[in-house]
Design a protein around this motif. Sequence first.
Motif, PDB file in Angstrom:
ATOM      1  N   UNK A 162     -89.702 -11.114  25.376  1.00 61.16           N
ATOM      2  CA  UNK A 162     -89.915 -10.003  26.289  1.00 61.16           C
ATOM      3  C   UNK A 162     -89.683 -10.443  27.719  1.00 61.16           C
ATOM      4  N   UNK A 163     -89.184  -9.531  28.539  1.00 62.44           N
ATOM      5  CA  UNK A 163     -88.966  -9.796  29.966  1.00 62.44           C
ATOM      6  C   UNK A 163     -89.721  -8.764  30.777  1.00 62.44           C
ATOM      7  N   UNK A 164     -90.613  -9.239  31.635  1.00 62.77           N
ATOM      8  CA  UNK A 164     -91.262  -8.355  32.604  1.00 62.77           C
ATOM      9  C   UNK A 164     -90.779  -8.718  33.996  1.00 62.77           C
ATOM     10  N   UNK A 165     -90.532  -7.695  34.807  1.00 68.44           N
ATOM     11  CA  UNK A 165     -90.166  -7.909  36.204  1.00 68.44           C
ATOM     12  C   UNK A 165     -90.776  -6.818  37.066  1.00 68.44           C
ATOM     13  N   UNK A 166     -91.033  -7.177  38.329  1.00 63.54           N
ATOM     14  CA  UNK A 166     -91.578  -6.186  39.249  1.00 63.54           C
ATOM     15  C   UNK A 166     -91.371  -6.589  40.690  1.00 63.54           C
ATOM     16  N   UNK A 167     -91.127  -5.600  41.530  1.00 63.72           N
ATOM     17  CA  UNK A 167     -90.887  -5.849  42.954  1.00 63.72           C
ATOM     18  C   UNK A 167     -92.207  -5.927  43.710  1.00 63.72           C
ATOM     19  N   UNK A 168     -92.117  -6.328  44.968  1.00 64.77           N
ATOM     20  CA  UNK A 168     -93.297  -6.418  45.828  1.00 64.77           C
ATOM     21  C   UNK A 168     -92.872  -6.206  47.272  1.00 64.77           C
ATOM     22  N   UNK A 169     -93.834  -5.849  48.100  1.00 62.65           N
ATOM     23  CA  UNK A 169     -93.574  -5.692  49.526  1.00 62.65           C
ATOM     24  C   UNK A 169     -92.946  -6.957  50.083  1.00 62.65           C
ATOM     25  N   UNK A 170     -92.097  -6.777  51.086  1.00 54.09           N
ATOM     26  CA  UNK A 170     -91.348  -7.911  51.612  1.00 54.09           C
ATOM     27  C   UNK A 170     -90.037  -8.108  50.876  1.00 54.09           C
ATOM     28  N   UNK A 171     -89.633  -7.073  50.096  1.00 47.68           N
ATOM     29  CA  UNK A 171     -88.350  -7.099  49.377  1.00 47.68           C
ATOM     30  C   UNK A 171     -88.254  -8.288  48.438  1.00 47.68           C
ATOM     31  N   UNK A 172     -89.389  -8.633  47.820  1.00 49.06           N
ATOM     32  CA  UNK A 172     -89.439  -9.760  46.893  1.00 49.06           C
ATOM     33  C   UNK A 172     -89.759  -9.268  45.492  1.00 49.06           C
ATOM     34  N   UNK A 173     -89.724 -10.183  44.529  1.00 51.74           N
ATOM     35  CA  UNK A 173     -90.022  -9.821  43.144  1.00 51.74           C
ATOM     36  C   UNK A 173     -90.329 -11.078  42.353  1.00 51.74           C
ATOM     37  N   UNK A 174     -91.021 -10.882  41.227  1.00 54.31           N
ATOM     38  CA  UNK A 174     -91.233 -11.957  40.267  1.00 54.31           C
ATOM     39  C   UNK A 174     -90.958 -11.436  38.872  1.00 54.31           C
ATOM     40  N   UNK A 175     -90.635 -12.353  37.972  1.00 59.62           N
ATOM     41  CA  UNK A 175     -90.343 -11.994  36.582  1.00 59.62           C
ATOM     42  C   UNK A 175     -90.810 -13.119  35.678  1.00 59.62           C
ATOM     43  N   UNK A 176     -91.018 -12.791  34.401  1.00 56.81           N
ATOM     44  CA  UNK A 176     -91.446 -13.788  33.426  1.00 56.81           C
ATOM     45  C   UNK A 176     -90.868 -13.434  32.068  1.00 56.81           C
ATOM     46  N   UNK A 177     -90.491 -14.451  31.313  1.00 57.38           N
ATOM     47  CA  UNK A 177     -90.051 -14.290  29.926  1.00 57.38           C
ATOM     48  C   UNK A 177     -91.153 -14.837  29.030  1.00 57.38           C
ATOM     49  N   UNK A 178     -91.588 -14.030  28.078  1.00 55.13           N
ATOM     50  CA  UNK A 178     -92.649 -14.402  27.142  1.00 55.13           C
ATOM     51  C   UNK A 178     -92.130 -14.243  25.716  1.00 55.13           C
ATOM     52  N   UNK A 179     -92.463 -15.194  24.848  1.00 55.55           N
ATOM     53  CA  UNK A 179     -92.033 -15.135  23.462  1.00 55.55           C
ATOM     54  C   UNK A 179     -93.231 -15.026  22.521  1.00 55.55           C
ATOM     55  N   UNK A 180     -93.129 -14.146  21.556  1.00 53.72           N
ATOM     56  CA  UNK A 180     -94.118 -14.015  20.493  1.00 53.72           C
ATOM     57  C   UNK A 180     -93.457 -14.400  19.178  1.00 53.72           C
ATOM     58  N   UNK A 181     -94.074 -15.325  18.431  1.00 51.96           N
ATOM     59  CA  UNK A 181     -93.561 -15.675  17.116  1.00 51.96           C
ATOM     60  C   UNK A 181     -94.714 -16.124  16.220  1.00 51.96           C
TER      61      UNK A 181
END
Length: 406
Positions: free
Chosen positions: A382-401
């Motif tokens: 799964x990939x989650x991403x999201x923006x933030x004030x200051x025109x920045x963003x973070x994202x993370x890849x998570x695996x379930x098995x």
Amino acid sequence: MTSLADIEIPYGRYWSTPFAKWQGTLQHLHAMKFAARVAKERFAAWDFDPKSLDSAVLGMTNAQFQSFYGAPWPLHEMGATHTPGHMLSQVCASGVRTLFAAVSDIMLGQGETALALTADRCSNGAHLYYPAPRGAGGYGASEDQVLYNMLHDAIGGHSMLTTAENVAAKYGITTAEQHDVSLIRLDQYRAALADDQAFQRRYMTLPLEVPKPNFKAIDTTLDGDEGVFPSTADGLAKLRPTLPDGTVTSGGQTHPADGNAGMIVASSAVAQRLSAKPGIRIRIKGFGQFRTDLAMMPLAPIGAARAALANADVGVQDIKVFKSHNPFVVNDIVFAREMGIDVATMNNFGCSLIWGHPQGPTGMRAMIEMIEELVLTGGGLGLFQGCAAGDSAMAVVIEVDDRPAL
């Protein structure tokens, strides 16, 4: 030192409250104390000793009374009386940043078990006064922390909404397209309400008891998210853009909210012991961060997602579940175009566009929902991403098995 490959999220050892609309049911509760109360209740239900936490990170963006004291205060309130921790803020990206910091504690040898806690209350935001005795007449400066910063970028002076309009103009995104995707997002959220909110009950306590402001008695209960607006195609068509000559209406943007969410991260051995289902393994594969051009905030998640994919050594074609923080539906439209995916496949079971945006907890809840969707569908990335004030963003890849047999 512990490597990222040896750190897990124990299945089921996370939670989110329902999110309540601005000036709604949760408006009177101190965000840090409320988050501590909810965490303490979850720990008791799991028979988890909070004193076993080696460290903690509190992600929070809006000032509360005596929030100067940071993470140690809510940690003490929940029973982790000797657990060290710190508070951070990356505004809307605080969910991923908090997880990143908690994981970093374990990787750097600060223990084997960490709490990533997020809490915010947009309601009744602080009015801050900054003295300036040498200013004209000795007058200082002041701000309404929530509203003023939504409407005035510290660098460019523009509103958050302007960033969405800038990206909509660059990509030719119309109001009609935004409304079409908004209706898709509402239908996806309704799937989480099916069968007596079966999906949400996987990580929420429902109904949620809401205490009085002094936390000594129960005030009311919250049966689910408060403030979700049941839009229709005809209703959206009647809305006019918020800005003159713009494209974004109230139906294409989220609403401020209140709530909290959290999760435990731990070394693999500890995670297996803590997990509600030890046969399920949840690993963080990689993080990404990015900052885009001034006043183009909805583009930042694209760069963060690409960085997270590279860090995880996977491609977009390997991702099974896409989840986003979408303060504007423009975010999802441009992300899908740039990444070459179907916008309708993102954000199954809900997203911040629909259930609201308390800032710190927003991304944390989305990541929890992403994990539960992966579990329901047999695992994967799964990939989650999201923006933030200051025109920045973070994202993370998570695996379930499935956890390999010994």
